[in-house]
Motif scaffolding. Sequence first.
Motif, short mmCIF file in Angstrom:
data_model
loop_
_atom_site.label_atom_id
_atom_site.label_comp_id
_atom_site.label_asym_id
_atom_site.label_seq_id
_atom_site.Cartn_x
_atom_site.Cartn_y
_atom_site.Cartn_z
N MET A 95 0.83 -1.14 -0.04
CA MET A 95 0.04 -0.07 0.05
C MET A 95 0.91 1.23 -0.09
O MET A 95 0.42 2.23 0.35
N ASP A 96 2.04 1.13 -0.41
CA ASP A 96 2.88 2.15 -0.57
C ASP A 96 2.33 3.09 -1.92
O ASP A 96 1.58 2.83 -2.66
N GLY A 97 3.18 4.40 -1.89
CA GLY A 97 2.92 5.02 -3.17
C GLY A 97 2.15 6.54 -2.89
O GLY A 97 1.00 6.18 -2.48
N ALA A 98 3.07 7.43 -2.82
CA ALA A 98 2.36 8.65 -2.70
C ALA A 98 1.58 9.01 -3.91
O ALA A 98 1.90 8.93 -4.80
N ALA A 99 0.66 10.00 -3.42
CA ALA A 99 -0.07 10.80 -4.98
C ALA A 99 0.92 11.71 -5.32
O ALA A 99 1.68 12.40 -4.79
N PRO A 100 0.55 12.06 -6.64
CA PRO A 100 1.29 13.15 -7.47
C PRO A 100 1.11 14.23 -6.76
O PRO A 100 0.16 14.51 -6.14
N LEU A 101 1.86 15.35 -6.92
CA LEU A 101 1.68 16.65 -6.33
C LEU A 101 0.51 17.50 -6.86
O LEU A 101 -0.27 18.25 -6.26
N ASP A 102 0.18 16.90 -8.27
CA ASP A 102 -1.27 17.73 -8.55
C ASP A 102 -2.36 17.34 -7.78
O ASP A 102 -3.43 17.91 -7.72
N THR A 103 -2.40 16.19 -7.24
CA THR A 103 -3.53 15.67 -6.27
C THR A 103 -3.55 16.83 -5.03
O THR A 103 -4.61 17.24 -4.71
N LEU A 104 -2.35 17.19 -4.35
CA LEU A 104 -2.50 18.09 -3.37
C LEU A 104 -2.83 19.54 -3.98
O LEU A 104 -3.52 20.31 -3.27
N ASP A 105 -2.45 19.69 -5.25
CA ASP A 105 -2.99 21.03 -5.64
C ASP A 105 -4.37 20.90 -6.02
O ASP A 105 -4.97 22.27 -5.72
N ALA A 106 -5.03 20.04 -6.44
CA ALA A 106 -6.31 19.96 -6.69
C ALA A 106 -7.20 19.75 -5.33
O ALA A 106 -8.30 20.53 -5.43
N LEU A 107 -6.66 19.56 -4.38
CA LEU A 107 -7.21 19.27 -3.00
C LEU A 107 -7.81 20.54 -2.29
O LEU A 107 -8.90 20.89 -1.82
N GLY A 108 -6.61 21.49 -2.51
CA GLY A 108 -7.38 22.75 -1.70
C GLY A 108 -8.62 23.55 -2.39
O GLY A 108 -9.12 24.01 -1.77
N PRO A 109 -8.50 23.76 -3.73
CA PRO A 109 -9.73 24.38 -4.44
C PRO A 109 -10.78 23.49 -4.07
O PRO A 109 -12.12 24.20 -3.87
N ARG A 110 -11.10 22.18 -3.94
CA ARG A 110 -12.05 21.26 -3.62
C ARG A 110 -12.53 21.75 -1.93
O ARG A 110 -13.59 21.98 -1.81
N LEU A 111 -11.42 21.93 -1.14
CA LEU A 111 -11.97 22.02 -0.04
C LEU A 111 -12.49 23.50 0.09
O LEU A 111 -13.39 23.67 1.00
N ARG A 112 -11.70 24.43 -0.51
CA ARG A 112 -12.54 25.70 -0.76
C ARG A 112 -13.85 25.83 -1.19
O ARG A 112 -14.76 26.52 -0.58
N ARG A 113 -14.17 25.15 -2.15
CA ARG A 113 -15.46 25.07 -2.84
C ARG A 113 -16.62 24.50 -1.80
O ARG A 113 -17.80 24.75 -1.80
N ALA A 114 -16.14 23.19 -1.20
CA ALA A 114 -16.88 22.70 -0.29
C ALA A 114 -17.28 23.65 0.58
O ALA A 114 -18.47 23.51 1.23
N ARG A 115 -16.52 24.32 1.30
CA ARG A 115 -16.78 25.10 2.19
C ARG A 115 -17.68 26.27 1.91
O ARG A 115 -18.72 26.42 2.74
N ARG A 116 -17.34 26.90 0.89
CA ARG A 116 -18.27 28.01 0.39
C ARG A 116 -19.50 27.63 -0.02
O ARG A 116 -20.73 28.19 0.04
N ALA A 117 -19.69 26.29 -0.61
CA ALA A 117 -21.23 25.68 -0.83
C ALA A 117 -21.96 25.61 0.26
O ALA A 117 -23.26 25.69 0.19
#
Length: 220
Positions: free
Chosen positions: A1-23
Amino acid sequence: MDGAAPLDTLDALGPRLRRARRARDLTMEQVAERSAISQSSLSRLEAGLRQPSLAQLLTLARIYDVAVGELLEEAGARPAAVIDPATAPEQEANGLRFRVVDRQDPGAALSALRVTVPAERAGEGRGERAGAAGGDAVASRRYAHTGDEWLYVLAGRLRLTLGERVHVLDPGMAAHFDAATPHRLDAEDGRDAELLLIAARLPAARPPAETRGRTAREAP
């Protein structure tokens, strides 16, 4: 179960958190009060500058009334999947046998496995029952990686080593732990142990700005 997600996953997570909060029409101050996560931490999470823990993701998903998977992956309709473990090919790694019982979507946040811990894995310091004295070097290793793991014992008895602590789990017992803690699975009582294991993979931590964009070979 090793293997880190690519950096763009972290880049995309922030905006999703922001959209979810604003929603939900919530301010950072309101979320901080409900979640016990500081406003400065929330700001860094939404900016993609900090890796969230699974506990933080679960807390925010509950407050925003969304699934954790929606925060970690692009939302979109996906067909349901029904998996028969008997039809999944058996694989072997680290002395364990397992069958993948999830949808196997690339980059999915969760991975589900039906795992068999063979009786030959007797546990550290006791030797492998079918091997030479002292046990096999590979089988005796402990493993550590990013994310969380949850397991449920289906049959047999499981010896779970977490750091310096050892737990013996009977059928029907479960464990949830930070996979960054060195861990190992062994069978007890000379019988195979069967378990369901779910691993949650978290995004990799974002590197400092001065190293971002370099290849792994170039980064110090």
